[in-house]
Design a protein around this motif. Structure first.
Motif, PDB file in Angstrom:
ATOM      1  N   THR A 216      -0.442   2.674  19.064  1.00 24.29           N
ATOM      2  CA  THR A 216      -1.467   2.857  18.034  1.00 24.29           C
ATOM      3  C   THR A 216      -1.345   4.237  17.390  1.00 24.29           C
ATOM      4  OG1 THR A 216      -2.995   1.377  19.190  1.00 24.29           O
ATOM      5  CG2 THR A 216      -3.955   2.910  17.598  1.00 24.29           C
ATOM      6  N   ARG A 217      -1.157   5.253  18.199  1.00 29.74           N
ATOM      7  CA  ARG A 217      -1.046   6.615  17.670  1.00 29.74           C
ATOM      8  C   ARG A 217       0.204   6.759  16.802  1.00 29.74           C
ATOM      9  NH1 ARG A 217      -0.565  10.716  21.477  1.00 29.74           N
ATOM     10  NH2 ARG A 217      -1.684  12.159  20.106  1.00 29.74           N
ATOM     11  N   TRP A 218       1.308   6.134  17.222  1.00 32.47           N
ATOM     12  CA  TRP A 218       2.528   6.180  16.412  1.00 32.47           C
ATOM     13  C   TRP A 218       2.308   5.537  15.048  1.00 32.47           C
ATOM     14  CZ3 TRP A 218       5.005   1.190  15.851  1.00 32.47           C
ATOM     15  CH2 TRP A 218       6.022   1.207  14.887  1.00 32.47           C
ATOM     16  N   GLN A 219       1.752   4.304  15.049  1.00 32.89           N
ATOM     17  CA  GLN A 219       1.555   3.597  13.783  1.00 32.89           C
ATOM     18  C   GLN A 219       0.581   4.341  12.875  1.00 32.89           C
ATOM     19  OE1 GLN A 219       2.985   0.305  12.631  1.00 32.89           O
ATOM     20  NE2 GLN A 219       2.340   1.548  10.905  1.00 32.89           N
ATOM     21  N   ALA A 220      -0.486   4.873  13.474  1.00 29.56           N
ATOM     22  CA  ALA A 220      -1.482   5.604  12.678  1.00 29.56           C
ATOM     23  C   ALA A 220      -0.895   6.894  12.109  1.00 29.56           C
ATOM     24  CB  ALA A 220      -2.708   5.911  13.536  1.00 29.56           C
ATOM     25  N   ALA A 221      -0.086   7.586  12.894  1.00 31.55           N
ATOM     26  CA  ALA A 221       0.525   8.833  12.416  1.00 31.55           C
ATOM     27  C   ALA A 221       1.480   8.555  11.262  1.00 31.55           C
ATOM     28  CB  ALA A 221       1.259   9.524  13.556  1.00 31.55           C
ATOM     29  N   TYR A 222       2.232   7.483  11.376  1.00 28.61           N
ATOM     30  CA  TYR A 222       3.166   7.130  10.302  1.00 28.61           C
ATOM     31  C   TYR A 222       2.404   6.792   9.021  1.00 28.61           C
ATOM     32  CZ  TYR A 222       6.692   4.529   7.681  1.00 28.61           C
ATOM     33  OH  TYR A 222       7.544   4.067   6.709  1.00 28.61           O
ATOM     34  N   SER A 223       1.354   5.974   9.147  1.00 28.29           N
ATOM     35  CA  SER A 223       0.561   5.621   7.965  1.00 28.29           C
ATOM     36  C   SER A 223      -0.112   6.849   7.370  1.00 28.29           C
ATOM     37  CB  SER A 223      -0.488   4.562   8.331  1.00 28.29           C
ATOM     38  OG  SER A 223       0.128   3.321   8.627  1.00 28.29           O
ATOM     39  N   LEU A 224      -0.584   7.744   8.224  1.00 29.84           N
ATOM     40  CA  LEU A 224      -1.209   8.979   7.741  1.00 29.84           C
ATOM     41  C   LEU A 224      -0.200   9.807   6.946  1.00 29.84           C
ATOM     42  CD1 LEU A 224      -3.515  11.025   7.609  1.00 29.84           C
ATOM     43  CD2 LEU A 224      -2.837  11.827   9.887  1.00 29.84           C
ATOM     44  N   GLY A 225       1.021   9.887   7.463  1.00 37.92           N
ATOM     45  CA  GLY A 225       2.050  10.637   6.749  1.00 37.92           C
ATOM     46  C   GLY A 225       2.413  10.020   5.414  1.00 37.92           C
ATOM     47  N   LYS A 226       2.251   8.704   5.299  1.00 34.50           N
ATOM     48  CA  LYS A 226       2.557   8.041   4.035  1.00 34.50           C
ATOM     49  C   LYS A 226       1.472   8.285   2.985  1.00 34.50           C
ATOM     50  CE  LYS A 226       4.215   3.842   4.029  1.00 34.50           C
ATOM     51  NZ  LYS A 226       4.337   2.399   4.313  1.00 34.50           N
ATOM     52  N   ILE A 227       0.205   8.240   3.410  1.00 34.18           N
ATOM     53  CA  ILE A 227      -0.871   8.393   2.432  1.00 34.18           C
ATOM     54  C   ILE A 227      -1.209   9.854   2.156  1.00 34.18           C
ATOM     55  CG2 ILE A 227      -1.855   6.155   3.043  1.00 34.18           C
ATOM     56  CD1 ILE A 227      -4.023   7.558   4.595  1.00 34.18           C
ATOM     57  N   ASP A 228      -0.737  10.742   3.042  1.00 34.25           N
ATOM     58  CA  ASP A 228      -0.979  12.175   2.842  1.00 34.25           C
ATOM     59  C   ASP A 228       0.314  12.930   3.180  1.00 34.25           C
ATOM     60  OD1 ASP A 228      -2.261  14.560   2.307  1.00 34.25           O
ATOM     61  OD2 ASP A 228      -3.097  14.747   4.326  1.00 34.25           O
ATOM     62  N   PRO A 229       1.293  12.887   2.269  1.00 38.98           N
ATOM     63  CA  PRO A 229       2.596  13.502   2.543  1.00 38.98           C
ATOM     64  C   PRO A 229       2.464  14.951   3.005  1.00 38.98           C
ATOM     65  CG  PRO A 229       2.676  12.225   0.519  1.00 38.98           C
ATOM     66  CD  PRO A 229       1.238  12.256   0.937  1.00 38.98           C
ATOM     67  N   GLY A 230       3.211  15.265   4.061  1.00 34.94           N
ATOM     68  CA  GLY A 230       3.185  16.620   4.602  1.00 34.94           C
ATOM     69  C   GLY A 230       2.028  16.892   5.538  1.00 34.94           C
ATOM     70  N   ASN A 231       1.204  15.887   5.842  1.00 33.28           N
ATOM     71  CA  ASN A 231       0.062  16.076   6.728  1.00 33.28           C
ATOM     72  C   ASN A 231       0.531  16.621   8.081  1.00 33.28           C
ATOM     73  OD1 ASN A 231      -1.914  15.116   8.924  1.00 33.28           O
ATOM     74  ND2 ASN A 231      -3.077  14.787   7.043  1.00 33.28           N
ATOM     75  N   LYS A 232       0.063  17.799   8.412  1.00 36.69           N
ATOM     76  CA  LYS A 232       0.534  18.485   9.622  1.00 36.69           C
ATOM     77  C   LYS A 232       0.123  17.761  10.897  1.00 36.69           C
ATOM     78  CE  LYS A 232       0.762  23.059   7.491  1.00 36.69           C
ATOM     79  NZ  LYS A 232       0.289  24.469   7.524  1.00 36.69           N
ATOM     80  N   PHE A 233      -1.053  17.123  10.865  1.00 33.28           N
ATOM     81  CA  PHE A 233      -1.524  16.419  12.057  1.00 33.28           C
ATOM     82  C   PHE A 233      -0.637  15.207  12.336  1.00 33.28           C
ATOM     83  CE2 PHE A 233      -4.740  13.597  14.215  1.00 33.28           C
ATOM     84  CZ  PHE A 233      -4.764  14.317  15.397  1.00 33.28           C
ATOM     85  N   ALA A 234      -0.236  14.486  11.279  1.00 31.05           N
ATOM     86  CA  ALA A 234       0.652  13.334  11.442  1.00 31.05           C
ATOM     87  C   ALA A 234       1.994  13.783  12.014  1.00 31.05           C
ATOM     88  CB  ALA A 234       0.854  12.637  10.099  1.00 31.05           C
ATOM     89  N   ILE A 235       2.538  14.859  11.451  1.00 35.23           N
ATOM     90  CA  ILE A 235       3.823  15.384  11.925  1.00 35.23           C
ATOM     91  C   ILE A 235       3.726  15.832  13.377  1.00 35.23           C
ATOM     92  CG2 ILE A 235       5.499  17.258  11.618  1.00 35.23           C
ATOM     93  CD1 ILE A 235       4.832  17.101   8.590  1.00 35.23           C
ATOM     94  N   ALA A 236       2.639  16.539  13.701  1.00 34.76           N
ATOM     95  CA  ALA A 236       2.453  17.031  15.070  1.00 34.76           C
ATOM     96  C   ALA A 236       2.338  15.882  16.062  1.00 34.76           C
ATOM     97  CB  ALA A 236       1.218  17.925  15.132  1.00 34.76           C
ATOM     98  N   THR A 237       1.667  14.806  15.651  1.00 35.62           N
ATOM     99  CA  THR A 237       1.504  13.648  16.536  1.00 35.62           C
ATOM    100  C   THR A 237       2.847  13.000  16.836  1.00 35.62           C
ATOM    101  OG1 THR A 237      -0.718  13.227  15.659  1.00 35.62           O
ATOM    102  CG2 THR A 237       0.378  11.412  16.797  1.00 35.62           C
ATOM    103  N   LEU A 238       3.663  12.819  15.820  1.00 39.49           N
ATOM    104  CA  LEU A 238       4.971  12.213  16.027  1.00 39.49           C
ATOM    105  C   LEU A 238       5.864  13.110  16.881  1.00 39.49           C
ATOM    106  CD1 LEU A 238       5.609  10.703  12.475  1.00 39.49           C
ATOM    107  CD2 LEU A 238       5.059   9.465  14.570  1.00 39.49           C
ATOM    108  N   VAL A 239       5.807  14.398  16.640  1.00 39.18           N
ATOM    109  CA  VAL A 239       6.573  15.344  17.458  1.00 39.18           C
ATOM    110  C   VAL A 239       6.140  15.250  18.916  1.00 39.18           C
ATOM    111  CG1 VAL A 239       6.951  17.791  17.935  1.00 39.18           C
ATOM    112  CG2 VAL A 239       7.090  16.945  15.581  1.00 39.18           C
ATOM    113  N   GLU A 240       4.833  15.185  19.146  1.00 38.34           N
ATOM    114  CA  GLU A 240       4.311  15.078  20.514  1.00 38.34           C
ATOM    115  C   GLU A 240       4.803  13.803  21.193  1.00 38.34           C
ATOM    116  OE1 GLU A 240       0.031  14.656  22.882  1.00 38.34           O
ATOM    117  OE2 GLU A 240       0.071  14.976  20.709  1.00 38.34           O
ATOM    118  N   LEU A 241       4.795  12.689  20.460  1.00 34.58           N
ATOM    119  CA  LEU A 241       5.267  11.427  21.026  1.00 34.58           C
ATOM    120  C   LEU A 241       6.749  11.510  21.372  1.00 34.58           C
ATOM    121  CD1 LEU A 241       3.433   8.856  18.708  1.00 34.58           C
ATOM    122  CD2 LEU A 241       3.107   9.129  21.171  1.00 34.58           C
TER     123      LEU A 241
END
Length: 655
Positions: A216-241
């Motif tokens: 769920t966190r992976w899919q949400a982070a990816y979608s967040l990065g798509k609707i808000d390009p460069g979103n640091k929280f999305a990038i940080a989440t994927l890096v953490e995973l």
């Protein structure tokens, strides 16, 4: 066209005098004309309303096929004529046809025929999107049928871009749905339509913060990065995973998505490169390499990382893996070319030199270092496997290369390793066309080899490279007429039919195998191949029809039905056989395949006959025949799309 009474140009039915009526609206070429007309400002609104009303009230008198089609035309028209007083009702009806409705009597969700649902889904993308979005959002809120909600959530992701109603509906599903599949589809759909929307961004952030589920966190982070390009929280989440997940698949997916939303991110690239270096699963390596190709800035960074491994690693396994990946994505890249050339010149490992040379030849066609390295390996190696790899690779990057062909021919003649001989035979079929020395070697094998497996592979390779070659044709004819092995005869006949289309010996052999082969799999292969080489051949068609009519093995009948559409276009016997399968087969999958293939070969005068035959199955109330009824409906819909309304009406009312 004149604006006055113009609606009658498209539809002017005369129930008792069909031939005198006008039904242009059902003609495929008229669709564009209709949409242009209904959008015109000089056409009075009442004329538009008259046509829309006439379309949704059209009573076709033949199973509602044209009534529903007329309704779909009206719905497409609403996309251009949004002020119509009938727009809301029309859109609601289209939604009902796609998703179904609750049957009060049966207390269950009732659905319409799949073809109607599919067409309705297409029309929803053409009609008034604001109304369609609102209607689907209402459906999501009101229904408890989870399959319906899942499809509706997906649809919003297709038509609701930037629409507040759609975005709020998806957020509601994410926050309240207990069905994981539906929630994840809502997350994905929101990623498609919620670009820059503050509510959508906030919902994704909240989901990531509160969920313990990695997927769920992976899919949400990816979608967040798509609707808000460069979103640091999305990038940080994927890096953490990537750094913490114990699931290899999750790490791989997170790294790939990190590349998509933050091209060139060093952590994402490093992770993917590490997978390429270490994974022993070729499919995973191929998939990961494919992730590195877009966008351009990510590709450049990925190539740079792979080049660094080539330049610095001392691990031959890792070098080969990375070289293989460079061969997929490094076309024309000078850094990659230079790195591979250097590695070839300094490596002492034969396998590494082969892989790097092959990859170099793929990304820089004609590269002299690559060709020279492969030629040298062919001439010097004592390892038969490396020799085979080098020869086949040289043929691939330098098609028709005589040294490669000669090496493979030599391996066929001299090697005692049967696997190497088989691989060499196979490779000859991949790297050269109409090469006389290659054909001669393969013909010799077909004529003299006592190893059935190698003989079959030689026949298969001849089928690829010996088109029209008289020696190959004669050798294959002799093979199938003299050998007893059924699989060898099948392979020889199939290859013969490929290099000599319509060859009577090939077709007769396959027909005989269908009838007499003791091995069921050989019968299946023969039936399948007959459809590939017997185009328009009456003997082949007759054999397949007889097989359908007499064979008790459903799997063979299934393959025969699948072959008929390839060779029996417009053939009355083939059409009749498929119609009979639809009517009488007890196997649902065969009925469906027959219906699908029937639509491929139907032509001309056969349409009315099919309508007259299959219409009776729509009246059945026997629950055991529901599936057959649906199959017949699909075929009849296809007929309606390819026949004029008067012709379909007459066929419908014929006995």
């Amino acid at each position: 066209m004149q604006a006055i009474n113009e609606s009658h140009y498209f539809l002017d039915p005369i129930p008792n005098h069909l031939a005198s009526g006008i039904y242009r609206v059902f003609e495929p070429l008229c669709n564009w004309e209709f949409l242009q007309w209904i959008e015109r400002e000089d056409v009075p609104q009442r004329h538009k309303e008259e046509l829309i009303a006439a379309l949704i009230d059209f009573d076709d008198g033949c199973g509602d096929f044209y009534r529903i089609r007329a309704y779909f035309v009206a719905a497409a028209g609403i996309g251009k004529f949004r002020d119509s007083r009938l727009a809301d009702a029309i859109v609601r009806q289209i939604v009902r046809w796609e998703f179904g409705c609750f049957d009060e009597e049966k207390r269950d969700w009732a659905r319409f025929a799949k073809i109607i649902a599919r067409k309705a889904r297409e029309i929803l993308r053409q009609t008034d999107l604001e109304r369609a979005t609102r209607a689907i959002a209402d459906l999501i809120e009101s229904t408890t049928d989870e399959a319906t909600r899942l499809q509706a959530v997906y649809d919003l992701g297709q038509i609701g871009t930037g629409n507040e109603t759609a975005i709020e509906a998806l957020i509601g599903v994410i926050q309240t749905s207990q069905a994981q599949a539906t929630r994840m589809q809502a997350v994905s759909s929101l990623g498609e339509i919620g670009a820059g929307n503050g509510k959508a961004i906030a919902a994704m952030v909240e989901l990531i913060r509160t969920s313990d589920n990695e997927y769920t966190r992976w899919q949400a982070a990816y979608s967040l990065g798509k609707i808000d390009p460069g979103n640091k929280f999305a990038i940080a989440t994927l890096v953490e995973l990537i750094q913490t997940s114990k699931n290899e698949s999750t790490r791989q997916l997170a790294a790939a998505d990190l590349e998509r939303i933050d091209p060139g991110n060093p952590i994402g690239i490093a992770t993917l490169v590490q997978v390429i270096q270490t994974s022993k699963n070729e499919e995973i390596r191929w998939r990961v390499t494919s992730e590195l190709t877009k966008p351009e800035e990510a590709l450049e960074a990925a190539i740079a990382s792979l080049v660094e491994v080539i330049q610095t690693s001392q691990n031959d396994f890792a070098i080969c893996q990375v070289a293989s990946s460079l061969g997929q994505i490094g076309t024309g890249n000078q850094s990659a070319i230079a790195a591979l050339e250097d590695r070839i010149q300094h490596s002492e490992n034969e396998y590494t030199r082969w892989q790097t040379a092959y990859s170099l030849g793929k990304i820089d066609p004609g590269n002299p270092v690559a060709i020279g390295a492969l030629v040298e390996l062919i001439e010097s190696t004592k390892n038969e496997y490396v020799l085979w790899q080098a020869a086949s690779s040289l043929g691939k990057i330098n098609s028709g290369n005589q040294k490669a062909i000669a090496s493979l021919v030599k391996l066929i003649d001299t090697s005692r390793n049967q696997s190497i001989r088989q691989l060499s035979v196979y490779s000859l079929g991949q790297i050269c066309t109409n090469n006389q020395s290659a054909i001669a070697a393969l013909v010799g094998l077909v004529q003299t080899c006592d190893n059935e497996s190698i003989c079959r592979k030689a026949a298969a390779s001849l089928g690829k490279i010996a088109n029209g070659n008289s020696s190959a044709i004669a050798a294959l004819e002799q093979l199938i007429q003299t050998v007893d092995n059924e699989r060898t005869r099948w392979r020889g006949a199939y290859s013969l039919g490929k290099i000599d289309p319509g060859n009577d010996v090939a077709i007769a052999t396959l027909v005989q195998l269908i009838k007499t082969a003791l091995n069921k799999h050989t019968q299946q292969l023969a039936a399948c191949c007959l459809g590939r080489i017997g185009d328009g051949n009456q003997t082949a068609i007759t054999a397949l029809v007889e097989l359908i009519q007499t064979c008790e093995d459903e799997s063979i009948r299934w393959l025969a039905a699948g072959s008929l559409w390839q060779i029996g276009v417009g053939n009355e016997a083939a059409i009749a056989a498929l119609v009979d399968l639809i009517q009488h087969s007890e196997d649902e999958s065969i009925s469906q395949l027959a219906a699908y293939n029937l639509q491929k070969i139907l032509q001309g005068d056969s349409f009315p006959k099919v309508v007259t035959t299959l219409k009776n199955y729509l009246d059945t109330v026997d629950k055991n025949n529901i599936e057959r009824c649906m199959v017949c409906y699909e075929v009849l819909w296809y007929c309606a799309e390819n026949m004029s309304y008067p012709a379909f009406y007459q066929a419908w009312h014929s006995q």
